[in-house]
Design a protein around this motif. Sequence first.
Motif, mmCIF file in Angstrom:
data_model
loop_
_atom_site.group_PDB
_atom_site.id
_atom_site.type_symbol
_atom_site.label_atom_id
_atom_site.label_comp_id
_atom_site.label_asym_id
_atom_site.label_seq_id
_atom_site.Cartn_x
_atom_site.Cartn_y
_atom_site.Cartn_z
ATOM 1 N N ASN A 179 21.637 28.760 -2.794
ATOM 2 C CA ASN A 179 20.191 28.568 -2.859
ATOM 3 C C ASN A 179 19.771 28.038 -4.236
ATOM 4 O O ASN A 179 18.956 27.116 -4.329
ATOM 5 C CB ASN A 179 19.497 29.906 -2.542
ATOM 6 N N ILE A 180 20.314 28.601 -5.290
ATOM 7 C CA ILE A 180 19.983 28.151 -6.650
ATOM 8 C C ILE A 180 20.484 26.730 -6.869
ATOM 9 O O ILE A 180 19.772 25.888 -7.426
ATOM 10 C CB ILE A 180 20.580 29.108 -7.721
ATOM 11 N N LYS A 223 18.122 24.435 -5.155
ATOM 12 C CA LYS A 223 16.847 24.325 -5.877
ATOM 13 C C LYS A 223 17.000 23.418 -7.092
ATOM 14 O O LYS A 223 16.106 22.635 -7.410
ATOM 15 C CB LYS A 223 16.352 25.704 -6.317
ATOM 16 N N LYS A 258 11.964 27.207 -15.224
ATOM 17 C CA LYS A 258 11.477 27.646 -13.911
ATOM 18 C C LYS A 258 12.519 28.509 -13.183
ATOM 19 O O LYS A 258 12.212 29.594 -12.699
ATOM 20 C CB LYS A 258 11.116 26.418 -13.076
ATOM 21 N N LEU A 259 13.747 28.028 -13.129
ATOM 22 C CA LEU A 259 14.778 28.755 -12.373
ATOM 23 C C LEU A 259 15.287 29.993 -13.095
ATOM 24 O O LEU A 259 15.766 30.922 -12.447
ATOM 25 C CB LEU A 259 15.930 27.825 -12.001
ATOM 26 N N SER A 260 15.203 30.029 -14.419
ATOM 27 C CA SER A 260 15.654 31.242 -15.115
ATOM 28 C C SER A 260 14.710 32.404 -14.802
ATOM 29 O O SER A 260 15.128 33.558 -14.780
ATOM 30 C CB SER A 260 15.769 31.017 -16.621
ATOM 31 N N ARG A 261 13.439 32.091 -14.531
ATOM 32 C CA ARG A 261 12.495 33.134 -14.132
ATOM 33 C C ARG A 261 12.751 33.583 -12.697
ATOM 34 O O ARG A 261 12.594 34.747 -12.363
ATOM 35 C CB ARG A 261 11.046 32.637 -14.265
ATOM 36 N N GLU A 262 13.132 32.647 -11.826
ATOM 37 C CA GLU A 262 13.335 32.945 -10.404
ATOM 38 C C GLU A 262 14.704 33.543 -10.101
ATOM 39 O O GLU A 262 14.861 34.257 -9.123
ATOM 40 C CB GLU A 262 13.173 31.668 -9.569
ATOM 41 N N SER A 263 15.690 33.202 -10.902
ATOM 42 C CA SER A 263 17.060 33.648 -10.627
ATOM 43 C C SER A 263 17.511 34.638 -11.684
ATOM 44 O O SER A 263 16.769 34.976 -12.594
ATOM 45 C CB SER A 263 18.003 32.439 -10.614
ATOM 46 N N LYS A 264 18.740 35.064 -11.586
ATOM 47 C CA LYS A 264 19.306 35.972 -12.586
ATOM 48 C C LYS A 264 20.087 35.198 -13.647
ATOM 49 O O LYS A 264 20.775 35.779 -14.455
ATOM 50 C CB LYS A 264 20.239 36.972 -11.899
#
Length: 137
Positions: free
Chosen positions: A92-93, A96, A113-119
């Motif tokens: 998924n990541i 994205k 953006k993705l560091s906030r949404e992912s781990k």
Amino acid sequence: MKIRVVSSREEIPTLNPNEKVIHLAFRPSNRDVFMLAETCPKIEAIQLPKSYRRTVSKSIEMFLEMQKINLLEGDVWGHRKDINEYYNVSQNIMEKIQELKADRFSNEIIAEKLSRESKLNSDMILYILSKRNLELS
């Protein structure tokens, strides 16, 4: 994409020589980093927790730069080494990242953006973005 998690220096000699991305869950000495580069000649990136990253010597930073090995700051949140020695960046990541890249967002905006949404830490996302072909494995 897989990240090999190494929790002790005793594991370094037993690593697969084809490892490309390694997370060290211990504070490595200069000797550990040299041994890691020797054991895994195809290594592209080493990830360290923030507190350990700050203690890496300038000589090791220069060595890694000369070897073209990225030194990343970050962690593998929620990973249990006793269950699996690899941390997998989810499909998924990866998708994205590709979508945002296709929408022509800058690498920095994608990482933020993705560091906030992912781990994943933004350093790791920027590393993934730097790869020519985003591997979906």
